[in-house]
Design a protein around this motif. Sequence first.
Motif, PDB file in Angstrom:
ATOM      1  N   MET A   1       0.914  -1.172  -0.139  1.00  0.00           N
ATOM      2  CA  MET A   1       0.140   0.205   0.037  1.00  0.00           C
ATOM      3  C   MET A   1       1.060   1.403  -0.011  1.00  0.00           C
ATOM      4  SD  MET A   1      -2.228   2.032   2.847  1.00  0.00           S
ATOM      5  CE  MET A   1      -0.749   1.746   3.682  1.00  0.00           C
ATOM      6  N   LEU A   2       1.892   1.156   0.722  1.00  0.00           N
ATOM      7  CA  LEU A   2       2.807   2.281   0.782  1.00  0.00           C
ATOM      8  C   LEU A   2       3.525   2.648  -0.398  1.00  0.00           C
ATOM      9  CD1 LEU A   2       4.423   1.850   4.541  1.00  0.00           C
ATOM     10  CD2 LEU A   2       2.702   3.747   3.734  1.00  0.00           C
TER      11      LEU A   2
ATOM     12  N   SER B   1       1.781   9.220  -5.988  1.00  0.00           N
ATOM     13  CA  SER B   1       1.786  10.699  -5.391  1.00  0.00           C
ATOM     14  C   SER B   1       2.621  11.563  -6.113  1.00  0.00           C
ATOM     15  CB  SER B   1       2.247  10.459  -3.812  1.00  0.00           C
ATOM     16  OG  SER B   1       3.616  10.170  -3.830  1.00  0.00           O
TER      17      SER B   1
ATOM     18  N   TYR C   1       1.044   4.075  -3.060  1.00  0.00           N
ATOM     19  CA  TYR C   1       0.849   5.420  -2.711  1.00  0.00           C
ATOM     20  C   TYR C   1       1.689   6.359  -3.113  1.00  0.00           C
ATOM     21  CZ  TYR C   1      -0.224   9.718   0.095  1.00  0.00           C
ATOM     22  OH  TYR C   1      -0.517  10.817   0.513  1.00  0.00           O
ATOM     23  N   ALA C   2       2.896   5.978  -2.678  1.00  0.00           N
ATOM     24  CA  ALA C   2       4.069   6.656  -3.189  1.00  0.00           C
ATOM     25  C   ALA C   2       4.268   6.951  -4.566  1.00  0.00           C
ATOM     26  CB  ALA C   2       5.639   6.121  -2.497  1.00  0.00           C
TER      27      ALA C   2
END
Length: 150
Positions: A136-137, A144, A140-141
């Motif tokens: 998930m991170l 983003s 997201y990164a």
Amino acid sequence: MVGVFLAIFAMCVAPLIANVPNGFFAYLQMVNGFYNVPIFTIVFIGYVTKKVPAVAAKVSLAVFISIYAVTQLVWDTGLHYLHILAILFVLCSGLMFIIGKIAPKQDLYVLEDQKAVDLTPWKLLYPMGIAAVLAMLVVYALFSPIGIAS
């Protein structure tokens, strides 16, 4: 007959959707706040304490829906509906805790294991949980401003 009625009703209501200020999806989310967050509040308090009686949930539900209805349909507070939902979550949680302090539940519910299902924890629980959080991170990164979205 019901299908014909629903079709005519939908055709009459459809032009009104264009007049929803923030779009139809935002309107539906605001309306979902009438039942989603109050039920979540009751379930959450039920999980974190055993002393809050059922009457506290009923009072909290009535208070939550009443105040939310007034702030969304009658009185413009200038706050976004999500902020109002967050405030009401805290307010009604506190209300249930106060009712539980004043008139605590006498017979505490104890969950008994009926041995109907094997409750042994999965051996890969923590590695897969960590992998899911890391995935998930990364996603997201990636999407983003520090990733490909820039």
